[in-house]
Write a protein that holds these residues in place. Structure first.
Motif, short mmCIF file in Angstrom:
data_model
loop_
_atom_site.label_atom_id
_atom_site.label_comp_id
_atom_site.label_asym_id
_atom_site.label_seq_id
_atom_site.Cartn_x
_atom_site.Cartn_y
_atom_site.Cartn_z
N ALA A 1 -38.20 35.01 25.07
CA ALA A 1 -37.17 34.23 24.39
C ALA A 1 -35.78 34.75 24.73
CB ALA A 1 -37.38 34.27 22.87
N LEU A 2 -35.62 36.08 24.79
CA LEU A 2 -34.34 36.66 25.19
C LEU A 2 -33.98 36.24 26.61
CD1 LEU A 2 -34.83 40.19 23.67
CD2 LEU A 2 -33.00 38.58 23.06
N PHE A 3 -34.97 36.23 27.51
CA PHE A 3 -34.73 35.80 28.88
C PHE A 3 -34.30 34.34 28.90
CE2 PHE A 3 -35.76 34.03 32.97
CZ PHE A 3 -35.26 34.99 33.84
N ALA A 4 -35.03 33.50 28.19
CA ALA A 4 -34.71 32.07 28.16
C ALA A 4 -33.30 31.83 27.62
CB ALA A 4 -35.74 31.31 27.32
N ASP A 5 -32.92 32.57 26.60
CA ASP A 5 -31.61 32.37 25.97
C ASP A 5 -30.45 32.96 26.76
OD1 ASP A 5 -32.95 31.12 23.92
OD2 ASP A 5 -32.70 32.77 22.48
N ASN A 6 -30.69 34.04 27.50
CA ASN A 6 -29.59 34.79 28.11
C ASN A 6 -29.59 34.82 29.63
OD1 ASN A 6 -28.23 36.19 25.68
ND2 ASN A 6 -30.40 36.53 25.36
N CYS A 7 -30.72 34.62 30.25
CA CYS A 7 -30.83 34.87 31.70
C CYS A 7 -31.20 33.62 32.51
CB CYS A 7 -31.88 35.95 31.97
SG CYS A 7 -31.71 37.43 30.96
N ALA A 8 -32.01 32.76 31.92
CA ALA A 8 -32.58 31.63 32.67
C ALA A 8 -31.53 30.67 33.21
CB ALA A 8 -33.58 30.87 31.81
N VAL A 9 -30.38 30.54 32.55
CA VAL A 9 -29.36 29.62 33.02
C VAL A 9 -28.94 29.95 34.45
CG1 VAL A 9 -27.40 30.90 32.05
CG2 VAL A 9 -27.21 28.43 32.44
N CYS A 10 -28.95 31.22 34.81
CA CYS A 10 -28.59 31.61 36.17
C CYS A 10 -29.81 31.96 37.03
CB CYS A 10 -27.65 32.81 36.16
SG CYS A 10 -26.02 32.41 35.48
N HIS A 11 -30.75 32.68 36.44
CA HIS A 11 -31.90 33.18 37.22
C HIS A 11 -33.07 32.22 37.23
CE1 HIS A 11 -30.07 37.06 38.00
NE2 HIS A 11 -29.63 37.02 36.76
N GLY A 12 -32.94 31.08 36.58
CA GLY A 12 -34.01 30.10 36.53
C GLY A 12 -35.05 30.46 35.48
N ALA A 13 -35.76 29.46 35.00
CA ALA A 13 -36.76 29.66 33.95
C ALA A 13 -37.86 30.61 34.39
CB ALA A 13 -37.36 28.32 33.53
N ASP A 14 -38.14 30.66 35.70
CA ASP A 14 -39.20 31.54 36.21
C ASP A 14 -38.65 32.87 36.74
OD1 ASP A 14 -37.93 30.73 38.53
OD2 ASP A 14 -39.72 29.86 39.45
N GLY A 15 -37.34 33.08 36.65
CA GLY A 15 -36.74 34.33 37.09
C GLY A 15 -36.51 34.44 38.58
N ARG A 16 -36.77 33.37 39.31
CA ARG A 16 -36.69 33.42 40.77
C ARG A 16 -35.31 33.08 41.33
NH1 ARG A 16 -41.74 34.34 42.64
NH2 ARG A 16 -43.45 33.72 41.28
N GLY A 17 -34.30 33.00 40.48
CA GLY A 17 -32.94 32.79 40.95
C GLY A 17 -32.56 31.35 41.15
N GLY A 18 -33.32 30.42 40.61
CA GLY A 18 -33.08 29.01 40.84
C GLY A 18 -32.04 28.37 39.95
N GLY A 19 -31.42 29.13 39.06
CA GLY A 19 -30.43 28.53 38.15
C GLY A 19 -29.03 28.72 38.67
N GLY A 20 -28.09 28.57 37.77
CA GLY A 20 -26.69 28.82 38.10
C GLY A 20 -25.88 27.61 38.45
N ALA A 21 -26.53 26.46 38.68
CA ALA A 21 -25.77 25.26 39.03
C ALA A 21 -24.84 24.89 37.89
CB ALA A 21 -26.73 24.11 39.34
N GLY A 22 -23.59 24.77 38.20
CA GLY A 22 -22.62 24.36 37.20
C GLY A 22 -22.15 25.47 36.28
N VAL A 23 -22.54 26.71 36.54
CA VAL A 23 -22.10 27.82 35.71
C VAL A 23 -20.72 28.26 36.20
CG1 VAL A 23 -22.54 30.19 34.97
CG2 VAL A 23 -24.44 28.58 35.20
N GLU A 24 -19.74 28.12 35.35
CA GLU A 24 -18.36 28.46 35.70
C GLU A 24 -18.24 29.92 36.12
OE1 GLU A 24 -14.10 28.81 33.43
OE2 GLU A 24 -15.56 27.38 32.67
N GLY A 25 -17.56 30.16 37.23
CA GLY A 25 -17.31 31.51 37.70
C GLY A 25 -18.42 32.13 38.52
N LEU A 26 -19.52 31.42 38.68
CA LEU A 26 -20.64 31.97 39.47
C LEU A 26 -20.38 31.67 40.94
CD1 LEU A 26 -23.35 33.42 39.13
CD2 LEU A 26 -24.44 31.19 39.13
#
Length: 127
Positions: free
Chosen positions: A22-47
């Motif tokens: 749950a901590l991962f989903a709430d704090n990390c998944a937006v950038c690192h993706g739901a599976d942790g493989r780095g697939g997130g981050g689209a549209g994250v300001e400053g990334l």
């Protein structure tokens, strides 16, 4: 091989602490993706670069999950976010309590939420 045991006890009607997932989903998944493989981050300001694949941390460290290095990095983000401002909101990892945890013989003293997140990250490591 993960050698960590966490016991969670609810006291006086307080909410149960969040799980590592749950901590991962709430704090990390937006950038690192739901599976942790780095697939997130689209549209994250400053990334400005692709977030790393967190399932490869042990592989990149000779097969050993680098719990201490990850803990130090996350604590710096959680406290003041000086390295990546978007991570400053990781207040979920902060606590006045600390506990000892052990990863492959390495002993750490960290907050219970940080310990839960580290256990989760250890569990998602590629084999």
């Amino acid at each position: 091989m993960m050698i960590v045991t966490l016991t969670v006890v609810s006291a006086c009607g307080r909410d149960q602490p969040k799980t590592g997932a749950a901590l991962f989903a709430d704090n990390c998944a937006v950038c690192h993706g739901a599976d942790g493989r780095g697939g997130g981050g689209a549209g994250v300001e400053g990334l400005s670069k692709t977030p790393p694949d967190l399932t490869q941390l042990a592989v990149q460290n000779g097969g050993v999950f680098p719990a201490r290095a990850i803990s130090i990095s996350l604590e710096s983000y959680a406290v003041d976010g000086h390295r990546v401002p978007r991570l400053a909101g990781m207040a979920d990892l902060q606590s006045d309590e600390t506990q000892r945890v052990r990863f492959d013989g390495d002993r750490l003293r960290t907050t219970p939420p940080m310990a839960a997140l580290l256990v989760y990250l250890d569990q998602i490591q590629a084999q």
